[in-house]
Design an enzyme around this catalytic site. Sequence first.
Site, PDB file in Angstrom:
ATOM      1  CG  ASP A   1      55.285  67.741 -52.975  1.00 51.67           C
ATOM      2  OD1 ASP A   1      56.439  67.458 -52.614  1.00 51.67           O
ATOM      3  OD2 ASP A   1      54.757  67.285 -54.007  1.00 51.67           O
TER       4      ASP A   1
ATOM      5  CG  ASP B   1      59.575  65.304 -54.369  1.00 52.45           C
ATOM      6  OD1 ASP B   1      58.846  65.889 -53.562  1.00 52.45           O
ATOM      7  OD2 ASP B   1      59.230  65.040 -55.538  1.00 52.45           O
TER       8      ASP B   1
ATOM      9  CG  HIS C   1      58.750  61.671 -59.756  1.00 51.55           C
ATOM     10  ND1 HIS C   1      59.865  62.220 -59.177  1.00 51.55           N
ATOM     11  CD2 HIS C   1      57.689  62.142 -59.052  1.00 51.55           C
ATOM     12  CE1 HIS C   1      59.490  62.991 -58.168  1.00 51.55           C
ATOM     13  NE2 HIS C   1      58.186  62.959 -58.063  1.00 51.55           N
TER      14      HIS C   1
ATOM     15  CG  HIS D   1      58.778  65.237 -61.767  1.00 47.82           C
ATOM     16  ND1 HIS D   1      59.045  66.345 -61.000  1.00 47.82           N
ATOM     17  CD2 HIS D   1      57.672  64.658 -61.238  1.00 47.82           C
ATOM     18  CE1 HIS D   1      58.136  66.443 -60.048  1.00 47.82           C
ATOM     19  NE2 HIS D   1      57.295  65.437 -60.164  1.00 47.82           N
TER      20      HIS D   1
ATOM     21  CD  GLU E   1      54.525  62.532 -56.293  1.00 49.89           C
ATOM     22  OE1 GLU E   1      54.087  63.440 -55.551  1.00 49.89           O
ATOM     23  OE2 GLU E   1      55.166  62.758 -57.326  1.00 49.89           O
TER      24      GLU E   1
ATOM     25  CD  GLU F   1      56.872  63.115 -53.365  1.00 51.10           C
ATOM     26  OE1 GLU F   1      57.496  62.981 -54.438  1.00 51.10           O
ATOM     27  OE2 GLU F   1      56.294  64.171 -53.037  1.00 51.10           O
TER      28      GLU F   1
END
Length: 296
Positions: A89, A100, A159, A167, A192, A281
């Site tokens: 990640d 992300d 998020h 986040h 994710e 994700e």
Amino acid sequence: MSIGPLDDETVEKYQEAGEVLRTVMDESAEMVEPGVTHLEVAEYAEGRIRELADGCAFPANISVNEEASHASPGRDDDTVFGEDMVCLDLGVHIDGYIADAAVTIDLSGNPEIPEAAEEALDAALDMVEAGADTAHIGAEIEDVIRGYGYTPVLNLSGHGVERWDAHTDPTIPNRGAERGTELEVGDVIAIEPFATDGSGKVTEGSKNEIYSLVNDRSVRDRMSRKLLDEVREDYKLLPFAARWFDGGRSEMAIRRLEQQGVFRGYPVLKEEDGALVGQAEHTVIVTEDGYENITA
């Protein structure tokens, strides 16, 4: 072209962050094989991100087997990959604008677990548009993962992503929910899904290598002040790794600032049954005609 409340320059920064992340993710994932250390992969990924972008949005997370999130190697960690399920990640920022993404590399002989997470991500992305209800997206994620015979990790979620904050709202659940939030044009969200062959809940472990600034205030200790100034300047509210600083006294200062409530620690999150976890994700921008996937 601007997207809702996002101006052209902001959109371009998100796109650039996503482009860098794609490059670094591909390179780093190829390194994950038996005998290579977690630290080698983390330091390579973080070094390439710093070379190509303004910085890491958070330390490289390398979660193995029952670990779901917040696992990052320590300064002298010599752990090597074996027959593991490895979730990589990574986060990139350009002027604070964050991309992300995560991918799971299966060395354990259980490829259907990450496949379930990937299929759930694809199904969720098919639903992304202005006006889509996040509760419905979560229900679709859950349906796909359970269709594989696995369980979504119920107490982790996707998020929103905003400048200097990876986040934020809205929450994108990995399960059906009674109430959700309607997506709007200009929302930047990271979806994710996590799939597991366990009960689907994570708990905090004892290991902690990641921190962030949560209460910016004056401190008396000289070493703590010096480290706090560095965090303010270089990372702002973004998470950082203890190994990014000189050892010894800096580690003492980090612990002291955590005890004082200035820093927050992020313990490794583990599936409570010790079961395998796979993750997928992407970060997307909600547009007038659907979405743009900046990390695909």
